[in-house]
Design a protein around this motif. Structure first.
Motif, PDB file in Angstrom:
ATOM      1  N   VAL A 271       0.871  -1.164   0.000  1.00  0.00           N
ATOM      2  CA  VAL A 271       0.000   0.000   0.000  1.00  0.00           C
ATOM      3  C   VAL A 271       0.907   1.213   0.000  1.00  0.00           C
ATOM      4  N   GLY A 272       0.647   2.136  -0.890  1.00  0.00           N
ATOM      5  CA  GLY A 272       1.509   3.305  -0.910  1.00  0.00           C
ATOM      6  C   GLY A 272       0.762   4.546  -1.324  1.00  0.00           C
ATOM      7  N   LYS A 273       1.291   5.650  -0.869  1.00  0.00           N
ATOM      8  CA  LYS A 273       0.762   6.918  -1.320  1.00  0.00           C
ATOM      9  C   LYS A 273       1.622   7.326  -2.511  1.00  0.00           C
ATOM     10  N   ILE A 274       1.034   8.026  -3.470  1.00  0.00           N
ATOM     11  CA  ILE A 274       1.850   8.532  -4.563  1.00  0.00           C
ATOM     12  C   ILE A 274       2.937   9.384  -3.930  1.00  0.00           C
ATOM     13  N   GLY A 275       4.179   9.005  -4.144  1.00  0.00           N
ATOM     14  CA  GLY A 275       5.271   9.606  -3.404  1.00  0.00           C
ATOM     15  C   GLY A 275       5.644  10.991  -3.897  1.00  0.00           C
ATOM     16  N   ASP A 276       5.836  11.918  -2.954  1.00  0.00           N
ATOM     17  CA  ASP A 276       6.291  13.255  -3.321  1.00  0.00           C
ATOM     18  C   ASP A 276       7.614  13.184  -4.070  1.00  0.00           C
ATOM     19  N   GLU A 277       8.450  12.236  -3.639  1.00  0.00           N
ATOM     20  CA  GLU A 277       9.777  12.114  -4.242  1.00  0.00           C
ATOM     21  C   GLU A 277       9.662  11.696  -5.714  1.00  0.00           C
ATOM     22  N   ASP A 278       8.720  10.765  -5.988  1.00  0.00           N
ATOM     23  CA  ASP A 278       8.492  10.317  -7.369  1.00  0.00           C
ATOM     24  C   ASP A 278       8.014  11.476  -8.233  1.00  0.00           C
TER      25      ASP A 278
ATOM     26  N   ALA B 114      16.483  22.953  -7.413  1.00  0.00           N
ATOM     27  CA  ALA B 114      15.511  22.291  -8.289  1.00  0.00           C
ATOM     28  C   ALA B 114      14.071  22.453  -7.811  1.00  0.00           C
ATOM     29  N   GLY B 115      13.874  22.940  -6.591  1.00  0.00           N
ATOM     30  CA  GLY B 115      12.517  23.207  -6.122  1.00  0.00           C
ATOM     31  C   GLY B 115      11.869  22.085  -5.340  1.00  0.00           C
ATOM     32  N   HIS B 116      12.652  21.327  -4.589  1.00  0.00           N
ATOM     33  CA  HIS B 116      12.079  20.233  -3.801  1.00  0.00           C
ATOM     34  C   HIS B 116      11.130  20.771  -2.723  1.00  0.00           C
ATOM     35  N   PRO B 117       9.915  20.180  -2.655  1.00  0.00           N
ATOM     36  CA  PRO B 117       8.911  20.714  -1.719  1.00  0.00           C
ATOM     37  C   PRO B 117       9.252  20.529  -0.238  1.00  0.00           C
ATOM     38  N   ALA B 118      10.246  19.696   0.063  1.00  0.00           N
ATOM     39  CA  ALA B 118      10.569  19.448   1.467  1.00  0.00           C
ATOM     40  C   ALA B 118      11.322  20.627   2.119  1.00  0.00           C
ATOM     41  N   TYR B 119      11.763  21.573   1.304  1.00  0.00           N
ATOM     42  CA  TYR B 119      12.534  22.684   1.862  1.00  0.00           C
ATOM     43  C   TYR B 119      11.858  24.020   1.609  1.00  0.00           C
ATOM     44  N   GLU B 120      12.028  24.902   2.563  1.00  0.00           N
ATOM     45  CA  GLU B 120      11.438  26.222   2.442  1.00  0.00           C
ATOM     46  C   GLU B 120      12.566  27.254   2.458  1.00  0.00           C
ATOM     47  N   VAL B 121      12.581  28.096   1.453  1.00  0.00           N
ATOM     48  CA  VAL B 121      13.607  29.133   1.390  1.00  0.00           C
ATOM     49  C   VAL B 121      13.137  30.320   2.219  1.00  0.00           C
ATOM     50  N   THR B 122      13.962  30.727   3.158  1.00  0.00           N
ATOM     51  CA  THR B 122      13.556  31.819   4.049  1.00  0.00           C
ATOM     52  C   THR B 122      14.182  33.146   3.653  1.00  0.00           C
ATOM     53  N   GLU B 123      15.246  33.067   2.884  1.00  0.00           N
ATOM     54  CA  GLU B 123      15.926  34.311   2.517  1.00  0.00           C
ATOM     55  C   GLU B 123      16.796  34.046   1.301  1.00  0.00           C
ATOM     56  N   GLY B 124      17.043  35.073   0.511  1.00  0.00           N
ATOM     57  CA  GLY B 124      17.976  34.951  -0.604  1.00  0.00           C
ATOM     58  C   GLY B 124      17.308  34.630  -1.921  1.00  0.00           C
ATOM     59  N   GLU B 125      18.128  34.458  -2.939  1.00  0.00           N
ATOM     60  CA  GLU B 125      17.642  34.258  -4.296  1.00  0.00           C
ATOM     61  C   GLU B 125      18.427  33.163  -5.004  1.00  0.00           C
TER      62      GLU B 125
END
Lengths: 477, 301
Positions: free
Chosen positions: A419-426, B52-63
């Motif tokens: 069972v898996g969720k569509i992975g954010d990483e994918d 690359a824009g990975h959603p796990a990170y939030e940019v707090t400052e800079g460009e």
């Protein structure tokens, strides 16, 4: 690229599901009148022999005597299913009973509907035959003469009752799916209408798929087609069925019956892509009986419907018989797709594989419900069950209920579930290569269902992928 | 010529808030190879993912800026006002369209999607997105009503896209040949069942096909045997020498730098660049480790 794909591409699928015709039926039974009188009217209208009427009446009694299934763990809610609200039988306005064999003879409104669905196009493109059912009757069928010459029969079920009474009498809802099997099988036995009859004589290989398409067009109706496939010793056939229904406010009921007889060394594949409107209750009974060294293959994609309860089942009766199931289910908001497979290993050296995939989204609920039974004495049999569930979000659910009843010790049993969720990483990986968020998810889902699509002819594979794309875009209401 | 410019970049983990980047300044131009080194946990991979824009990170400052030349992309003249982009305003796929590629340390495996289908879809999607981004104002008006069947399970897009199936197959065969890859790769599922080395080689293949202006390669050398390391290195050099890409090579080890010779080496410590230099810097790190960098960094601080 073939022209049928072009055609499919050009057809706006969303419109196809909203598309419906004003009802122009020649005959319809009264809504809610599910009593002996109604059954007699249906049978008389079809000019049926006495024995079929008797079977219907017997099934009706069983239906009334049986309780609704309510106590299965996690089963879909059927409280809304009120048989009294259903119009059991509608015969469209077609002059020739049992359908016409020339497309051009069909009434324009029926032709238009099938044009919208792209069915004639698919048929034109080198398919061996299409039986098209509109409401309760098959209105069109055609099969290449070369198969007819070899004794292959492909006709609608009502016609089969008239033309091939001995074959039907022997096989119709007797040892395979008797009305006593479950409440909806009983209902089906009482008011069944239309469907396909396929007979393949000994040693004949039909090397092109035989196809049928079923469509519910009227509001608040039920569709109860029966499909009977008899493949004699050493024969081979691939039967494909597509189903859809447009959207209506009140509910529809689809309660089909499928019976497949796989002779010794015969090979039958039954494939179906079903897409019902979101108010349809899809409650079917499908079963195959497989003789020695025969092979049965079920390939099914279940889309749409408010609730589906469908567990294609195979009885491996003869030594060395094989059964393969591949199923896919997709449930979106407000949908509960309860599907799976049943296999009975009743002889030695029988083999089964079940591969079930489900996708749920926006609070949709999928359920794999399976049963593998290995009888005492079915030694050296093996079974392998694999269930994969893919979820889009935390609101959606997926349950796996695999039952294994193993009475023989010399067997090989394997079960695996993921069972898996569509992975954010994918999704991120594909996005980083240039695909947008939606396309990335679609690509992951297309890959997930690939084992199904590779088993289907291109039109159906394209259709299935397109349906899933539409579901994911949420454009089907 | 393109230039990637990180200015005072600060970032934290989106959920949990742990601060990882603490003011990164870095510039990479086309045709250059930069090595970004540093101990585990210093922020190297995070830098790559943030670019690359990975959603796990939030940019707090800079460009994070990308500067492009007028003729950066073949067959396209980029107007003055569209030559500089702040990547932080763009979706990951849009970042790919303006010419940035991320080579993953741990590429994901996706069953059922063939390499050839995936890469052609990606290439066409990138080219289409590029048209949308760089065309003047008209793109949104032309929203299609229904594009119909975009993908067929057999051959990818029915809609041919800018690069047709046959054109793409040729391109892919050529790139695979350059990288000494087995042609059966094209029909395998994306990374599924690939060995560690094959996955890394696949990342380089993807970069070769997608032709980025700037490629950020995150520990592309980890887990490779010497033969595969040479193959991958050959691919990276070709990215620069034949396609003129700028490379930001993230690595732990000196090893890959024997084959991919960097113009610049940067050492990252505690979320910022502690020191920069030429190839000799990497050699010193190999001999002496990171401690001396830490000492120098704290002395100056």
């Amino acid at each position: 690229m073939s022209s049928d794909q072009d055609h499919l591409r050009e057809t706006d699928s969303e419109k196809r599901f909203e598309f419906k015709k004003d009802e122009a039926s020649a005959f319809r039974t009264e809504k809610g009148a599910l009593d002996e009188e109604t059954i007699r009217v249906i049978s008389e209208d079809k000019d049926e022999p006495e024995w079929m009427l008797e079977r219907r009446l017997r099934a009706l009694k069983q239906f009334h005597a049986m309780p609704m299934p309510t106590d299965w763990p996690g089963q879909p809610d059927l409280s809304e299913v009120d048989i009294a609200e259903i119009v059991p039988y509608i015969r469209p306005d077609v002059d020739v009973r049992g359908g016409v064999d020339d497309w051009s003879e069909l009434p324009d409104d029926i032709k238009d509907t099938f044009d919208q669905l792209g069915i004639p196009e698919a048929e034109k493109n080198a398919l061996s035959g299409v039986g098209a059912q509109y409401e309760s009757e098959v209105v069109y069928q055609n099969m290449q003469e070369r198969w007819e010459e070899k004794g292959v029969i492909f006709c609608n079920m009502d016609e089969a009752v008239q033309e091939y009474p001995e074959l039907v009498k022997e096989h119709f809802m007797t040892e395979n799916v008797p009305p006593s099997d479950n409440k909806f099988a009983a209902l089906h036995g009482a008011i069944w209408s239309g469907g396909s009859f396929v007979y393949v004589p000994e040693g004949v290989t039909v090397d092109m798929p035989v196809q049928a398409y079923f469509r519910m067009n009227s509001e608040g109706m039920g569709q109860f087609e029966h499909t009977l496939i008899i493949a004699e010793e050493g024969s081979e056939v691939h039967y494909i069925e597509g189903c859809s229904a447009p959207q209506y406010a009140s509910f529809n009921l689809h309660s089909g019956g499928v019976e497949v007889f796989v002779g010794e060394d015969a090979h039958v594949q039954y494939s179906t892509v079903q897409n019902w409107s979101k108010n349809t209750y899809n409650l079917n009974t499908k079963r195959a009986i497989c003789e020695a060294n025969g092979t049965m293959e079920w390939v099914s994609g279940s889309m749409g419907s408010k609730a589906t309860m469908l567990y294609p089942s195979t009885i491996l009766k003869g030594r060395g018989a094989t059964d393969n199931h591949i199923t896919i289910a997709f449930a979106g908001e407000g949908q509960n797709i309860d599907t799976g497979a049943k296999v009975y290993h009743n002889a030695p050296r029988t083999k089964s594989t079940i591969e079930s995939k489900s996708i749920s989204k926006d609070g949709g609920r999928t359920n794999y419900r399976g049963l593998v039974h290995i009888s005492d004495g079915a030694e050296h049999s093996s079974t392998s069950v694999e269930c994969d569930a893919l979820m889009f979000d935390n609101e959606s659910t997926s349950d796996t209920m695999p039952y294994m009843e193993i009475e023989e010790s010399k067997v090989d049993v394997a079960h695996e579930a993921t069972v898996g969720k569509i992975g954010d990483e994918d999704v991120f990986y594909l996005q980083s290569r240039g695909l947008d968020d939606d396309d990335a998810k679609q690509m992951i889902v297309a890959g997930f269902i690939e084992p199904i699509t590779e088993e289907l002819p291109i039109e159906y594979a394209v259709e299935l992928n397109r349906l899933i794309e539409l579901e994911m875009e949420g454009s089907l209401g | 010529m393109a230039r990637l410019q990180l200015k005072n970049l600060h970032a934290k983990v989106a959920e949990g808030g742990e601060k990882i980047l603490d003011g990164v300044d870095l510039e990479v131009s086309s045709g250059e190879i930069h090595a970004l080194m540093g101990p585990n946990g210093s922020g190297k991979s995070t830098t790559a993912k943030v670019i690359a824009g990975h959603p796990a990170y939030e940019v707090t400052e800079g460009e994070v800026l990308v500067h492009l030349d007028e003729d950066e992309f073949e067959g396209m003249t980029i107007p003055e006002e569209k030559r500089t982009w702040n990547l932080l305003d763009l979706e990951p796929n849009e970042r790919a369209a303006v010419g940035v590629f991320l080579g993953f340390q741990y590429p994901v495996e996706i069953e059922g999607v063939t390499m050839v289908n995936f890469l052609r879809t990606a290439l066409n999607a990138k080219l289409e997105e590029r048209d949308d981004l760089f065309e003047e104002g008209e793109a949104e008006v032309e929203e299609e009503e229904d594009s119909g069947y975009d993908t067929s399970p057999m051959e990818g897009n029915v809609d041919e896209g800018e690069v047709s199936v046959s054109e793409f197959q040729e391109l892919m065969a050529e790139k695979m040949d350059q990288l000494d890859m087995d042609t059966t790769f094209a029909q395998r599922y994306l990374n599924a069942g690939f060995s560690g080395g094959e996955k890394k080689q696949n990342e380089v293949l993807q970069a070769a096909i997608l032709e980025p202006s700037i490629a950020v390669l995150d520990e592309i050398d980890s887990g490779l045997d010497i033969d595969r390391l040479q193959d991958v290195s050959k691919g990276i050099n070709a990215l620069r020498d034949e396609q003129g890409a700028g490379i930001l090579q993230i690595t732990h080890y000196q090893r890959i730098l024997d084959y991919v010779e960097p113009d610049h080496v940067h050492v990252m410590l505690d979320g910022k660049i502690a020191t920069s230099g030429g190839p000799e810097l990497a050699e010193r790190l190999e001999d002496e480790g990171y401690d001396w960098v830490r000492e120098e960094a704290y002395e100056t601080a």
